[in-house]
Structures are given as structure tokens and as C-alpha cells.
Design a protein around this motif. Structure first.
Motif, PDB file in Angstrom:
ATOM      1  N   VAL A  68       0.843  -1.137   0.080  1.00 43.66           N
ATOM      2  CA  VAL A  68       0.111  -0.038  -0.135  1.00 43.66           C
ATOM      3  C   VAL A  68       0.863   1.107  -0.090  1.00 43.66           C
ATOM      4  N   VAL A  69       2.005   1.239   0.747  1.00 37.76           N
ATOM      5  CA  VAL A  69       2.905   2.334   0.859  1.00 37.76           C
ATOM      6  C   VAL A  69       3.423   2.479  -0.507  1.00 37.76           C
ATOM      7  N   VAL A  70       4.050   1.390  -0.862  1.00 39.15           N
ATOM      8  CA  VAL A  70       4.744   1.340  -2.353  1.00 39.15           C
ATOM      9  C   VAL A  70       3.696   1.839  -3.538  1.00 39.15           C
ATOM     10  N   ASP A  71       2.629   1.493  -3.297  1.00 39.25           N
ATOM     11  CA  ASP A  71       1.695   1.893  -4.527  1.00 39.25           C
ATOM     12  C   ASP A  71       1.535   3.320  -4.438  1.00 39.25           C
ATOM     13  N   TYR A  72       1.333   4.071  -3.083  1.00 38.45           N
ATOM     14  CA  TYR A  72       1.236   5.194  -2.689  1.00 38.45           C
ATOM     15  C   TYR A  72       2.231   5.958  -3.493  1.00 38.45           C
ATOM     16  N   PHE A  73       3.445   5.954  -3.291  1.00 35.88           N
ATOM     17  CA  PHE A  73       4.541   6.575  -3.911  1.00 35.88           C
ATOM     18  C   PHE A  73       4.518   6.448  -5.157  1.00 35.88           C
ATOM     19  N   ASP A  74       4.203   5.527  -5.982  1.00 40.31           N
ATOM     20  CA  ASP A  74       4.044   5.087  -7.314  1.00 40.31           C
ATOM     21  C   ASP A  74       2.994   6.126  -8.010  1.00 40.31           C
ATOM     22  N   GLU A  75       1.872   5.625  -7.487  1.00 39.25           N
ATOM     23  CA  GLU A  75       0.548   6.427  -8.230  1.00 39.25           C
ATOM     24  C   GLU A  75       0.163   7.712  -7.305  1.00 39.25           C
ATOM     25  N   LYS A  76       0.575   8.010  -6.465  1.00 42.02           N
ATOM     26  CA  LYS A  76       0.189   9.361  -5.602  1.00 42.02           C
ATOM     27  C   LYS A  76      -1.375   9.309  -5.323  1.00 42.02           C
ATOM     28  N   SER A 126      -4.545   7.813  -2.487  1.00 41.81           N
ATOM     29  CA  SER A 126      -4.765   7.195  -1.264  1.00 41.81           C
ATOM     30  C   SER A 126      -3.968   7.421  -0.101  1.00 41.81           C
ATOM     31  N   LYS A 127      -3.556   8.706   0.027  1.00 41.34           N
ATOM     32  CA  LYS A 127      -2.555   9.055   1.024  1.00 41.34           C
ATOM     33  C   LYS A 127      -3.392   8.578   2.544  1.00 41.34           C
ATOM     34  N   GLU A 128      -4.576   8.625   2.897  1.00 33.92           N
ATOM     35  CA  GLU A 128      -5.026   8.075   4.220  1.00 33.92           C
ATOM     36  C   GLU A 128      -4.943   6.554   4.129  1.00 33.92           C
ATOM     37  N   LYS A 129      -5.044   5.832   3.240  1.00 29.88           N
ATOM     38  CA  LYS A 129      -4.897   4.345   3.201  1.00 29.88           C
ATOM     39  C   LYS A 129      -3.180   4.254   3.475  1.00 29.88           C
ATOM     40  N   ALA A 130      -2.417   5.124   2.951  1.00 27.59           N
ATOM     41  CA  ALA A 130      -0.805   4.735   2.981  1.00 27.59           C
ATOM     42  C   ALA A 130      -0.503   5.060   4.403  1.00 27.59           C
ATOM     43  N   ALA A 145      -2.507   4.828   7.224  1.00 26.26           N
ATOM     44  CA  ALA A 145      -2.874   3.926   7.960  1.00 26.26           C
ATOM     45  C   ALA A 145      -2.152   2.541   7.805  1.00 26.26           C
ATOM     46  N   ALA A 146      -1.474   2.265   6.746  1.00 23.23           N
ATOM     47  CA  ALA A 146      -0.762   1.121   6.631  1.00 23.23           C
ATOM     48  C   ALA A 146       0.783   1.346   6.990  1.00 23.23           C
ATOM     49  N   ALA A 147       1.167   2.472   7.191  1.00 22.71           N
ATOM     50  CA  ALA A 147       2.302   2.687   7.844  1.00 22.71           C
ATOM     51  C   ALA A 147       2.415   2.642   9.293  1.00 22.71           C
ATOM     52  N   LYS A 148       1.232   3.078   9.780  1.00 23.95           N
ATOM     53  CA  LYS A 148       0.857   2.983  11.292  1.00 23.95           C
ATOM     54  C   LYS A 148       0.950   1.602  11.661  1.00 23.95           C
ATOM     55  N   ARG A 149       0.333   0.568  10.647  1.00 28.63           N
ATOM     56  CA  ARG A 149       0.046  -0.699  11.086  1.00 28.63           C
ATOM     57  C   ARG A 149       1.475  -1.531  11.066  1.00 28.63           C
ATOM     58  N   LEU A 150       2.165  -0.896  10.225  1.00 26.64           N
ATOM     59  CA  LEU A 150       3.594  -1.628   9.817  1.00 26.64           C
ATOM     60  C   LEU A 150       4.404  -1.370  11.071  1.00 26.64           C
ATOM     61  N   ALA A 151       4.501  -0.155  11.649  1.00 24.05           N
ATOM     62  CA  ALA A 151       5.091   0.424  12.806  1.00 24.05           C
ATOM     63  C   ALA A 151       4.570  -0.484  14.114  1.00 24.05           C
ATOM     64  N   SER A 191       6.258  11.037   9.881  1.00 25.65           N
ATOM     65  CA  SER A 191       6.268  11.912   8.904  1.00 25.65           C
ATOM     66  C   SER A 191       5.236  11.729   7.453  1.00 25.65           C
ATOM     67  N   LEU A 192       5.042  10.776   7.291  1.00 23.84           N
ATOM     68  CA  LEU A 192       3.992  10.541   6.274  1.00 23.84           C
ATOM     69  C   LEU A 192       2.670  11.246   6.820  1.00 23.84           C
ATOM     70  N   GLU A 193       2.314  10.571   8.028  1.00 27.32           N
ATOM     71  CA  GLU A 193       0.921  11.411   8.446  1.00 27.32           C
ATOM     72  C   GLU A 193       1.187  13.206   8.322  1.00 27.32           C
ATOM     73  N   LYS A 194       2.416  13.737   8.637  1.00 25.21           N
ATOM     74  CA  LYS A 194       2.446  15.170   8.440  1.00 25.21           C
ATOM     75  C   LYS A 194       2.566  15.801   7.082  1.00 25.21           C
ATOM     76  N   GLU A 195       3.420  14.940   6.333  1.00 25.85           N
ATOM     77  CA  GLU A 195       3.758  15.618   4.987  1.00 25.85           C
ATOM     78  C   GLU A 195       3.397  14.895   3.718  1.00 25.85           C
ATOM     79  N   GLY A 196       2.987  13.678   3.864  1.00 26.38           N
ATOM     80  CA  GLY A 196       2.595  12.845   2.617  1.00 26.38           C
ATOM     81  C   GLY A 196       3.868  12.618   1.859  1.00 26.38           C
ATOM     82  N   ILE A 197       3.647  12.891   0.595  1.00 27.21           N
ATOM     83  CA  ILE A 197       5.043  12.618  -0.419  1.00 27.21           C
ATOM     84  C   ILE A 197       5.772  13.882  -0.512  1.00 27.21           C
TER      85      ILE A 197
END
Length: 325
Positions: free
Chosen positions: A227-235, A237-241, A243-249, A287-293
Motif C-alpha cells: 500500500v505504501v509502495v503504491d502510494y509513492f508510485d501512483e500518488k 490514497s494518502k489516508e490508506k498509506a 494507516a498502512a505505515a502505522k500498522r507496519l510500525a 512523517s508520512l502523516e504530517k507531510e505525505g509525499i
């Protein structure tokens, strides 16, 4: 650079991610030169097994611990090793830490068990030159149920062994040291309520699926990783990315509760990669939550993927096909 990094084949990356986070060096320290199986079993007799977890104390953490303890850490304490008891249901039950303190007549060596709520379940004293009164059940049982908010001081919440106040305070420092180090490294303290402010209701935390083993945990992490990889690729679903990053942590925090793979390479470099990866993943989620890409989050993700690739090249004996999970 980022697109070049994360567009590489993904096979093996998530397995290594789990592999080097979960693999724990099976080395002794100054307190225990051999596997302390009998001592561990005496503290957590219902544990099915124990997993060793090495921790790294930075100078800042050492300073914070010493300030709270009001005492200097001994050299043996600065490379702490924790033992995680695992239940028959493959769940962590708490932790055990071997520690010592300077008594009036010499070093007092002991160990402390904490439950999952951060409360003392047992204090044991092994080697000492003090009166045997400090190893009596009546004296040691008073520590059971104490936590990080206790003072662990004679005259406040500790009753001294008859005629041995200084030695009793030294023994009390052992569970206090265990708690302070555990909270500094692993546990989270509840903020003290501010009576001047009206408390705001807390949002309920997302319930995380429970994994029975490393393979299951890896499967849970794969979807969020991409989900995070696709977010950087396709820009999209920031909210999904986020949430995914938080779950990974969150998943990353629980990886080391499981028994490491049999062929884990026990090296200083391995521990360094493990600790660096965990810290970077937590910072990236924030950082992803604060800044996005942004340039910063791209660089952080580059670093995470680079660390995973380094671990794969250095410590993985074979590539794992993620399509099989």
C-alpha cells in the motif's frame, strides 16, 4: 532514486524485514554467561519458552535512566539483555531482566520479572555478601505488584529487612532499575492527568490481528507494505498509506516476541540493522502523516528499503517467494 529503489523485485524483502527484526543475538552478558533456564523458569514457571532480546542504550537513554534512578548504571547494565517468556498460546507474558546493585558489603546480583502491565511478579536475589534477611520471602514478596510509579525506598513503600536498611535499599534498586530501563526502551507511560484541563475522550485504537508465528505476521505485513509502495508510485490514497505505515510500525514492535529463525546470524552488524530499521519505520509513519509525499518521506522510505536489502544480502541464505504467502 526512490522510484529506482522500490520498483525493484519485491520477492524476499518482507521476509528479510521480519527475519532481521525477529532474530535476536543469543549472547550472554556479564550477569549470565550461560543460558539461565532454571532461573527464568523459577520466575515464570508457566512459560513454554523464553526469547532473548538485546537492547541498545544510547548516551541519551543512559543519561535519562541514571537521572530517574538517582544512580549511575554499572557497566554490566549498559548492554542490557531481556528475556521474554512465551506462553503455550505463543503470546508474550512479560519480561525478565538480570540486574545488580552495590550493597554495603559488595555487589548484590538478582533478577526481576515484570508482567504485561509493567508490574513486578517476582524479585530474586542470587549472589550477595549481605545478611540472608534480604533474600527472605517476607522481604522480597513486598515488591510484587509494584510498578513504575513506586518509589522503591525504605521508609516510603519498602519495609527494610531487620537491621539492614542500606542493603534493603540496594535490593529495592534492582526492580526499580528493571522498570526504569524497560519503560525507557520498550514500554509507554501513561501521561499524568492535568487537573486544570478537561480530559478529552481518547479515540479507540485500531484492533490489530494477532499472529501465531512469524510466517503469519509476514503475511499480515505484506499488504500494508505494498500500500505504501503504491502510494509513492501512483500518488493516490494518502489516508490508506498513512494507516498502512502505522500498522507496519505496530507490527514491527511485536516481531521480536517470536522465536527467531534457526539460521539467524548473531553479529553486531545484525543488531545494528535491526535497531536502525525499527527506529526508521516509526519515524517514517509519523512523517508520512504530517507531510505525505515529500523529499523527507521519500528519503526515509529509501533508507528503509535499503536497510531491508542490506539485511537480505548479508543475512538471508535464500530468497523467499512472497507469492506463496
Amino acid at each position: 532514486m526512490f522510484s529506482q529503489t522500490y520498483c525493484q523485485p519485491h520477492k524476499g524483502i518482507l521476509w528479510v524485514l521480519v527475519f532481521f527484526m525477529a532474530s535476536l543475538p543469543l549472547l550472554g552478558n556479564a550477569h549470565e554467561t550461560e543460558w539461565p533456564g532454571q532461573k527464568l523458569a523459577a520466575i515464570f514457571p508457566e512459560a513454554k519458552k523464553f526469547v532473548q532480546r538485546n537492547a541498545v542504550l544510547t548516551p541519551d537513554k543512559i543519561a535519562a535512566i541514571e537521572k530517574e534512578l538517582g544512580a549511575k548504571l554499572r557497566a554490566e547494565d549498559q548492554k542490557p539483555i531481556f528475556y521474554i517468556p512465551i506462553s503455550e498460546k505463543k503470546k508474550p507474558m512479560g519480561l525478565v531482566f538480570f540486574a545488580d546493585a552495590k550493597g554495603p558489603l559488595g555487589v548484590i546480583e538478582g533478577a526481576v520479572g515484570l508482567d504485561m502491565k509493567g508490574k513486578v511478579v517476582k524479585v530474586a536475589v542470587y549472589e550477595h555478601k549481605e545478611s540472608d534477611a534480604i533474600v527472605g520471602d517476607e522481604f522480597l514478596k513486598q515488591f510484587v505488584g509494584m510498578g513504575i510509579d513506586n518509589a522503591f525506598k525504605v521508609g516510603e513503600d519498602v519495609e527494610a529487612a531487620d537491621g539492614h536498611e542500606a542493603a534493603s535499599n540496594a535490593v529495592a534498586l534492582i526492580p526499580k532499575k528493571t522498570l526504569v530501563m524497560s519503560y525507557t526502551l520498550f514500554l509507554k507511560r501513561k501521561p499524568k492527568p492535568d487537573v486544570a484541563k478537561v480530559p478529552m475522550p481518547e479515540a479507540p485504537e485500531e484492533e490489530m490481528p494477532e499472529a501465531e508465528d512469524l510466517k503469519t505476521l509476514m503475511a499480515l505485513m505484506i499488504d500494508d507494505y505494498f500500500v505504501v509502495v503504491d502510494y509513492f508510485d501512483e500518488k493516490e490514497s494518502k489516508e490508506k498509506a498513512i494507516a498502512a505505515a502505522k500498522r507496519l510500525a505496530k507490527y514491527a514492535k511485536g516481531i521480536s516476541n517470536f522465536e527467531p529463525p534457526k539460521n539467524a546470524d548473531q553479529t553486531e552488524e545484525y543488531r545494528y540493522l535491526q535497531d536502525t530499521f525499527s527506529e526508521n519505520l516509526l519515524k517514517f509513519a509519523e512523517s508520512l502523516e504530517k507531510e505525505g509525499i515529500s523529499d523527507e518521506t521519500r528519503e526515509q522510505w529509501d533508507t528503509i528499503v535499503t536497510l531491508v536489502n542490506q539485511a537480505h544480502l548479508r543475512f538471508s541464505e535464500e530468497e523467499i517467494d512472497l507469492d506463496t504467502y
